[in-house]
Design an enzyme around this catalytic site. Structure first.
Site, PDB file in Angstrom:
ATOM      1  N   GLY A 297       0.766  -1.244   0.000  1.00 51.97           N
ATOM      2  CA  GLY A 297       0.000   0.000   0.000  1.00 51.97           C
ATOM      3  C   GLY A 297       0.797   1.293   0.000  1.00 51.97           C
ATOM      4  O   GLY A 297       0.321   2.319  -0.465  1.00 51.97           O
TER       5      GLY A 297
ATOM      6  N   GLU B  47       3.882   4.349   5.650  1.00 52.80           N
ATOM      7  CA  GLU B  47       2.659   3.534   5.636  1.00 52.80           C
ATOM      8  C   GLU B  47       1.538   4.293   4.923  1.00 52.80           C
ATOM      9  O   GLU B  47       1.521   5.524   4.899  1.00 52.80           O
ATOM     10  CB  GLU B  47       2.288   3.202   7.094  1.00 52.80           C
ATOM     11  N   ASP B  48       0.615   3.556   4.346  1.00 52.03           N
ATOM     12  CA  ASP B  48      -0.508   4.193   3.659  1.00 52.03           C
ATOM     13  C   ASP B  48      -1.552   4.723   4.642  1.00 52.03           C
ATOM     14  O   ASP B  48      -2.025   5.837   4.521  1.00 52.03           O
ATOM     15  CB  ASP B  48      -1.155   3.233   2.639  1.00 52.03           C
TER      16      ASP B  48
ATOM     17  N   ASP C  29      -4.698   2.721  11.202  1.00 53.95           N
ATOM     18  CA  ASP C  29      -6.076   2.468  11.635  1.00 53.95           C
ATOM     19  C   ASP C  29      -6.067   2.038  13.106  1.00 53.95           C
ATOM     20  O   ASP C  29      -5.996   2.878  13.991  1.00 53.95           O
ATOM     21  CB  ASP C  29      -6.691   1.418  10.702  1.00 53.95           C
TER      22      ASP C  29
ATOM     23  N   LYS D 290      -6.717   7.251  10.501  1.00 55.48           N
ATOM     24  CA  LYS D 290      -8.108   7.056  10.946  1.00 55.48           C
ATOM     25  C   LYS D 290      -8.066   7.005  12.459  1.00 55.48           C
ATOM     26  O   LYS D 290      -8.009   5.930  13.056  1.00 55.48           O
ATOM     27  CB  LYS D 290      -8.579   5.681  10.461  1.00 55.48           C
TER      28      LYS D 290
ATOM     29  N   PHE E 185     -14.261   3.187   4.670  1.00 57.74           N
ATOM     30  CA  PHE E 185     -13.306   2.341   3.964  1.00 57.74           C
ATOM     31  C   PHE E 185     -12.863   3.046   2.688  1.00 57.74           C
ATOM     32  O   PHE E 185     -13.665   3.313   1.798  1.00 57.74           O
ATOM     33  CB  PHE E 185     -13.902   0.961   3.647  1.00 57.74           C
TER      34      PHE E 185
HETATM   35  P1  IMP Z   1      -3.871  -1.253  11.380  1.00 58.54           P
HETATM   36  O1  IMP Z   1      -2.836  -2.296  11.668  1.00 58.54           O
HETATM   37  O2  IMP Z   1      -5.213  -1.619  11.911  1.00 58.54           O
HETATM   38  O3  IMP Z   1      -3.463   0.144  11.782  1.00 58.54           O
HETATM   39  O4  IMP Z   1      -4.157  -1.276   9.840  1.00 58.54           O
HETATM   40  C1  IMP Z   1      -3.312  -0.859   8.873  1.00 58.54           C
HETATM   41  C2  IMP Z   1      -3.622  -1.606   7.599  1.00 58.54           C
HETATM   42  O5  IMP Z   1      -5.027  -1.898   7.457  1.00 58.54           O
HETATM   43  C3  IMP Z   1      -3.264  -0.768   6.414  1.00 58.54           C
HETATM   44  O6  IMP Z   1      -1.939  -0.980   6.017  1.00 58.54           O
HETATM   45  C4  IMP Z   1      -4.261  -1.231   5.366  1.00 58.54           C
HETATM   46  O7  IMP Z   1      -3.731  -2.341   4.693  1.00 58.54           O
HETATM   47  C5  IMP Z   1      -5.472  -1.699   6.148  1.00 58.54           C
HETATM   48  N1  IMP Z   1      -6.565  -0.708   6.153  1.00 58.54           N
HETATM   49  C6  IMP Z   1      -7.086  -0.064   7.211  1.00 58.54           C
HETATM   50  N2  IMP Z   1      -8.073   0.765   6.839  1.00 58.54           N
HETATM   51  C7  IMP Z   1      -8.181   0.656   5.493  1.00 58.54           C
HETATM   52  C8  IMP Z   1      -9.028   1.293   4.502  1.00 58.54           C
HETATM   53  O8  IMP Z   1      -9.888   2.143   4.773  1.00 58.54           O
HETATM   54  N3  IMP Z   1      -8.820   0.912   3.216  1.00 58.54           N
HETATM   55  C9  IMP Z   1      -7.883  -0.004   2.851  1.00 58.54           C
HETATM   56  N4  IMP Z   1      -7.074  -0.606   3.743  1.00 58.54           N
HETATM   57  C10 IMP Z   1      -7.226  -0.277   5.051  1.00 58.54           C
END
Ligand code: IMP
Length: 177
Positions: free
Chosen positions: A43, A96-97, A100, A128, A149
């Site tokens: 990403g 990172e993209d 979350d 987010k 999303f």
């Molecule tokens: P975390 O580990 O929960 O912070 O999630 C990070 C990863 O979740 C990102 O690198 C994305 O791959 C995925 N992710 C979280 N939210 C989204 C979204 O809205 N669209 C697409 N991928 C997401």
């Protein structure tokens, strides 16, 4: 606009301007020191490419592929592909993209810190904040977004939409069917 997109949150021009702003801040903070950009595959690729174009500091690229499972065990990080560089004494900037729950970055940061880097920081294009479960803050973040999303600019749903040049909200019927 792609037919599966409900709304565009940030256009390519806005993302480029944001990358320029982030790069200026990063250049200032690292003050002439070399930075190893560690992109999390897949990403982060478009964001890292754009951000790097605006950086004046000396940078090197490396990549890592990880998956953090959403099961009960909070620290399950599977490293599919590790970085190639020895980071001892280096400035690592994880790219990172989206941030979350914070689980991925929490685990990656902890893992890289154990390798005796000089510094380990995080830059994320999107944040987010509402989704946060882990105590994790990015050092640099582009846009704060609501709990929707989103896809595009590297972000996917089932590997699709990564190539879109903007960040858009995916229509619900595209991921709920
Ligand atoms: P975390 O580990 O929960 O912070 O999630 C990070 C990863 O979740 C990102 O690198 C994305 O791959 C995925 N992710 C979280 N939210 C989204 C979204 O809205 N669209 C697409 N991928 C997401």
């Amino acid at each position: 606009m792609h037919k599966d997109i409900k709304e565009i949150l940030y256009t390519e021009e806005e993302i480029k301007a944001k990358c320029d702003e982030l790069a200026k801040q990063i250049d200032q903070d690292y003050a002439g020191q070399e930075i190893l950009l560690v992109g999390l595959l897949k990403g982060s690729v478009p964001f890292m490419a754009e951000l790097a174009k605006h950086l004046k500091s000396d940078v090197k690229f490396d990549f890592m592929s990880v998956s953090s499972y959403s099961g009960v065990e909070s620290k399950t990080l599977v490293v599919r592909q590790d970085i190639k560089e020895d980071i001892r004494g280096k400035n690592v900037l994880i790219v990172e993209d989206i941030l979350d729950t914070g689980k991925t970055l929490y685990n990656v940061k902890e893992m890289l810190e154990k390798r005796h880097a000089k510094s380990v920081k995080i830059v994320t294009l999107l944040d987010k904040e509402e989704g946060r479960v882990f105590d994790m803050k990015a050092d640099y973040s582009g846009f704060k977004i609501p709990n929707a999303f989103v896809v595009g600019y590297g972000l996917d749903f089932n590997e699709r939409y990564r190539q879109l040049p903007y960040i858009g909200v995916l229509k619900e019927d595209c991921y709920k069917k």
